[in-house]
Design a protein around this motif. Sequence first.
Motif, PDB file in Angstrom:
ATOM      1  N   ALA A  36      20.169  -5.923  80.251  1.00 50.40           N
ATOM      2  CA  ALA A  36      19.850  -4.911  79.246  1.00 50.40           C
ATOM      3  C   ALA A  36      18.341  -4.703  79.186  1.00 50.40           C
ATOM      4  O   ALA A  36      17.603  -5.580  78.725  1.00 50.40           O
ATOM      5  CB  ALA A  36      20.383  -5.344  77.883  1.00 50.40           C
ATOM      6  N   VAL A  37      17.888  -3.565  79.669  1.00 50.96           N
ATOM      7  CA  VAL A  37      16.463  -3.238  79.661  1.00 50.96           C
ATOM      8  C   VAL A  37      16.293  -1.827  79.105  1.00 50.96           C
ATOM      9  O   VAL A  37      17.204  -0.996  79.217  1.00 50.96           O
ATOM     10  CB  VAL A  37      15.840  -3.337  81.076  1.00 50.96           C
ATOM     11  N   PRO A  38      15.150  -1.517  78.518  1.00 55.00           N
ATOM     12  CA  PRO A  38      14.973  -0.204  77.891  1.00 55.00           C
ATOM     13  C   PRO A  38      14.948   0.962  78.866  1.00 55.00           C
ATOM     14  O   PRO A  38      15.028   2.123  78.446  1.00 55.00           O
ATOM     15  CB  PRO A  38      13.638  -0.344  77.145  1.00 55.00           C
ATOM     16  N   TYR A  39      14.859   0.685  80.165  1.00 57.23           N
ATOM     17  CA  TYR A  39      14.863   1.772  81.147  1.00 57.23           C
ATOM     18  C   TYR A  39      16.238   2.423  81.269  1.00 57.23           C
ATOM     19  O   TYR A  39      16.367   3.503  81.848  1.00 57.23           O
ATOM     20  CB  TYR A  39      14.367   1.251  82.503  1.00 57.23           C
TER      21      TYR A  39
ATOM     22  N   SER B 209      11.281   2.930  70.898  1.00 58.89           N
ATOM     23  CA  SER B 209      11.240   2.008  69.755  1.00 58.89           C
ATOM     24  C   SER B 209      12.646   1.704  69.253  1.00 58.89           C
ATOM     25  O   SER B 209      12.988   0.549  68.969  1.00 58.89           O
ATOM     26  CB  SER B 209      10.403   2.602  68.620  1.00 58.89           C
ATOM     27  N   MET B 210      13.478   2.751  69.156  1.00 59.12           N
ATOM     28  CA  MET B 210      14.849   2.556  68.693  1.00 59.12           C
ATOM     29  C   MET B 210      15.621   1.627  69.630  1.00 59.12           C
ATOM     30  O   MET B 210      16.292   0.694  69.193  1.00 59.12           O
ATOM     31  CB  MET B 210      15.554   3.912  68.591  1.00 59.12           C
TER      32      MET B 210
ATOM     33  N   ILE C 117      14.496  -0.557  71.874  1.00 60.67           N
ATOM     34  CA  ILE C 117      13.991  -1.929  71.877  1.00 60.67           C
ATOM     35  C   ILE C 117      14.428  -2.662  70.613  1.00 60.67           C
ATOM     36  O   ILE C 117      14.896  -3.807  70.671  1.00 60.67           O
ATOM     37  CB  ILE C 117      12.459  -1.947  72.033  1.00 60.67           C
ATOM     38  N   ASP C 118      14.331  -1.998  69.483  1.00 55.21           N
ATOM     39  CA  ASP C 118      14.730  -2.629  68.219  1.00 55.21           C
ATOM     40  C   ASP C 118      16.225  -2.943  68.180  1.00 55.21           C
ATOM     41  O   ASP C 118      16.637  -3.987  67.662  1.00 55.21           O
ATOM     42  CB  ASP C 118      14.377  -1.718  67.037  1.00 55.21           C
ATOM     43  N   THR C 119      17.035  -2.055  68.743  1.00 56.02           N
ATOM     44  CA  THR C 119      18.485  -2.146  68.584  1.00 56.02           C
ATOM     45  C   THR C 119      19.196  -2.831  69.743  1.00 56.02           C
ATOM     46  O   THR C 119      20.169  -3.562  69.539  1.00 56.02           O
ATOM     47  CB  THR C 119      19.088  -0.737  68.404  1.00 56.02           C
ATOM     48  N   TYR C 120      18.701  -2.609  70.962  1.00 62.33           N
ATOM     49  CA  TYR C 120      19.440  -3.072  72.142  1.00 62.33           C
ATOM     50  C   TYR C 120      18.695  -4.100  72.998  1.00 62.33           C
ATOM     51  O   TYR C 120      19.335  -4.934  73.635  1.00 62.33           O
ATOM     52  CB  TYR C 120      19.802  -1.874  73.039  1.00 62.33           C
ATOM     53  N   THR C 121      17.364  -4.009  73.048  1.00 58.11           N
ATOM     54  CA  THR C 121      16.603  -4.876  73.970  1.00 58.11           C
ATOM     55  C   THR C 121      15.388  -5.480  73.265  1.00 58.11           C
ATOM     56  O   THR C 121      14.245  -5.229  73.666  1.00 58.11           O
ATOM     57  CB  THR C 121      16.158  -4.074  75.211  1.00 58.11           C
TER      58      THR C 121
ATOM     59  N   ALA D 223       9.952  -6.035  72.964  1.00 54.04           N
ATOM     60  CA  ALA D 223       9.040  -5.572  71.906  1.00 54.04           C
ATOM     61  C   ALA D 223       7.562  -5.654  72.305  1.00 54.04           C
ATOM     62  O   ALA D 223       6.800  -4.713  72.044  1.00 54.04           O
ATOM     63  CB  ALA D 223       9.293  -6.348  70.619  1.00 54.04           C
ATOM     64  N   PRO D 224       7.100  -6.742  72.952  1.00 54.81           N
ATOM     65  CA  PRO D 224       5.685  -6.789  73.336  1.00 54.81           C
ATOM     66  C   PRO D 224       5.296  -5.766  74.408  1.00 54.81           C
ATOM     67  O   PRO D 224       4.105  -5.515  74.617  1.00 54.81           O
ATOM     68  CB  PRO D 224       5.520  -8.223  73.879  1.00 54.81           C
ATOM     69  N   GLN D 225       6.293  -5.188  75.089  1.00 54.50           N
ATOM     70  CA  GLN D 225       6.014  -4.255  76.178  1.00 54.50           C
ATOM     71  C   GLN D 225       6.282  -2.802  75.791  1.00 54.50           C
ATOM     72  O   GLN D 225       6.397  -1.936  76.644  1.00 54.50           O
ATOM     73  CB  GLN D 225       6.874  -4.617  77.395  1.00 54.50           C
ATOM     74  N   LYS D 226       6.373  -2.538  74.496  1.00 56.54           N
ATOM     75  CA  LYS D 226       6.779  -1.217  74.037  1.00 56.54           C
ATOM     76  C   LYS D 226       5.880  -0.105  74.578  1.00 56.54           C
ATOM     77  O   LYS D 226       6.355   0.943  75.031  1.00 56.54           O
ATOM     78  CB  LYS D 226       6.803  -1.181  72.505  1.00 56.54           C
ATOM     79  N   ASP D 227       4.580  -0.315  74.570  1.00 54.26           N
ATOM     80  CA  ASP D 227       3.651   0.727  75.013  1.00 54.26           C
ATOM     81  C   ASP D 227       3.792   1.013  76.499  1.00 54.26           C
ATOM     82  O   ASP D 227       3.809   2.180  76.917  1.00 54.26           O
ATOM     83  CB  ASP D 227       2.207   0.329  74.689  1.00 54.26           C
TER      84      ASP D 227
END
Length: 338
Positions: A45-48, A260-261, A263-267, A271-275
């Motif tokens: 599970a990654v934000p990509y 942001s959504m 990362i907060d909800t699924y991954t 969080a430290p890599q949000k930018d």
Amino acid sequence: MRFLSAFGKAAQAALIAAATVFGIQAASTPATAQEKVTIQIDGAAVPYYLPMYVADHYGYFKEEGLEVEFLYANAADILNNIAAGNVQFGFPNGDAVISARANGLPVKVVHSTYQRGIGAVLFKQASGIKTPADLAGKKVAVTSYGSPNYIQLQVMMSQAGKSVDDANVEIVGTGAILDALKSDQVDAIVFSMLRYYALKAEGVDVGMIPSDDYLPSHGNVLVTSEDYLAANPKVVKGFIAALDKALKHIVDGDVAKEVSMVIDTYTPTFAPQKDIVTEIINEVFVKTLWQSDDTKANGFGYGNIASWQKTIDVAKEYEAIPDSFDAADLVVEKPSDF
């Protein structure tokens, strides 16, 4: 008659109560159950995988009558599970799909979600590398001789009038390949272009040559089995419609908000890599992976048969697959038309 009427009402009430206890809906209150399907996604599970999570979070799957469960595995296992009917959908990389089809698995690409691959040659600017020809005489790392990245290196060198043997190719594992570049153990690596942004964020003066400029390929694509597609076309169309809604939502909306959504909800570990994730989604996924001239003309997920065919034929040429085959047997050109 009154007794019978009262009895009938009481019996009906009892039946409804019993149905409620045992989780059964009475005929007078029709169910609105969602079709339950599972998608197995490449890796973890990654934000990509933003479009999948956006489709889930904003109810786009639900609007199409679907309840979707996310599972994760490596590409080979995903494709075996698809072929065996263990899961309904998969989201592996395109190279693995080509290999699976060439080896007899009845898988079908129903949405070419990534219009390009994410392979690239990464190098420090101080190395003097600017083109594939400059790799001659350099130490170049790949993760294995059987990897798609090694084929990409071979094609790039060939198109530059060189041979892969003109470079000093070294095998370095996935976990060590970035450090090998950062510590100057090698001059270049053929790996994921996403790592270009991570290296930049660490202060490395890095350059990049995208592999797709020389050999068209595809990153993650939506697949199902031929049997499932034939038996459940409405479900497949619904999944594609939800995915397209999510892609449009992201492309036309606020990428930072959606990252942001997700990362907060699924991954949450990202969080430290949000930018940096937001930058990558904006610069790579929105501009070149999810969209192309083909998608502008034909919609998200368009499968360019000629492009797929070239990748298949090159895989055969470099003996990554046993035989070539017709790309049209693997890929749905226009997801909305099947």
